[in-house]
Design a protein around this motif. Structure first.
Motif, PDB file in Angstrom:
ATOM      1  N   GLN A  21       0.752  -1.377  -0.012  1.00 35.90           N
ATOM      2  CA  GLN A  21      -0.080  -0.068  -0.081  1.00 35.90           C
ATOM      3  C   GLN A  21       0.789   1.287   0.022  1.00 35.90           C
ATOM      4  OE1 GLN A  21      -2.458  -0.867   3.632  1.00 35.90           O
ATOM      5  NE2 GLN A  21      -4.212  -1.204   2.411  1.00 35.90           N
ATOM      6  N   ALA A  22       1.898   1.271   0.679  1.00 39.55           N
ATOM      7  CA  ALA A  22       2.836   2.424   0.750  1.00 39.55           C
ATOM      8  C   ALA A  22       3.539   2.464  -0.340  1.00 39.55           C
ATOM      9  CB  ALA A  22       3.798   2.160   2.055  1.00 39.55           C
ATOM     10  N   GLY A  23       3.908   1.566  -1.141  1.00 38.17           N
ATOM     11  CA  GLY A  23       4.700   1.556  -2.443  1.00 38.17           C
ATOM     12  C   GLY A  23       3.433   2.158  -3.570  1.00 38.17           C
ATOM     13  N   ARG A  24       2.262   1.719  -3.379  1.00 41.96           N
ATOM     14  CA  ARG A  24       1.236   2.423  -4.379  1.00 41.96           C
ATOM     15  C   ARG A  24       0.906   3.794  -3.959  1.00 41.96           C
ATOM     16  NH1 ARG A  24      -1.905  -2.547  -3.477  1.00 41.96           N
ATOM     17  NH2 ARG A  24      -3.033  -1.490  -2.068  1.00 41.96           N
ATOM     18  N   ALA A  25       0.951   4.338  -2.740  1.00 40.32           N
ATOM     19  CA  ALA A  25       0.796   5.554  -2.307  1.00 40.32           C
ATOM     20  C   ALA A  25       2.206   6.363  -2.584  1.00 40.32           C
ATOM     21  CB  ALA A  25       0.730   5.615  -0.991  1.00 40.32           C
TER      22      ALA A  25
END
Length: 117
Positions: A21-25
């Motif tokens: 999720q952090a990578g997508r954000a």
């Protein structure tokens, strides 16, 4: 009762999910530039997700303006772009942090313009 191995597997899975999720954000924020023109179209500014000015363009009509008038127009357009960028950033981050989380409250305090009294 769960074994320590089961607990660690669940924890590892949760960490992997958060990292994804952090990578997508992070990708969304990197691609989240805001470009906005003044109402008369004379000035166009671009800001990144953090509100840093990354582009500034003028039409030929800017030559006929006073320095003060042009500066005011740039600042107004920049401020509106920063507000829009803040809204985009908050939307992207709410998916990661949770819309009602304490962390989003802190982020919103930096991305929303102060209320005028």
């Amino acid at each position: 009762m769960r074994t320590p191995e089961e607990i660690m597997k669940e924890l590892d899975a949760r960490v992997a999910q958060i990292q994804e999720q952090a990578g997508r954000a992070e990708e969304a924020l990197a691609e989240s530039a805001t470009t906005l023109a003044s109402e008369d179209g004379v000035v166009t500014v671009t800001v990144n997700a953090g509100g840093t000015l990354t582009g500034l363009r003028f039409t030929p009509q800017a030559r006929g303006m006073s320095g003060t008038g042009l500066a005011d127009l740039v600042l107004d357009t920049y401020n509106r772009a920063v507000e829009e960028s803040g809204r985009k950033t908050a939307q992207i981050m709410s998916g990661l942090l949770g819309a009602d989380s304490e962390a989003m409250g802190v982020l919103n305090s930096f991305t929303r313009p102060p209320k005028e009294s």
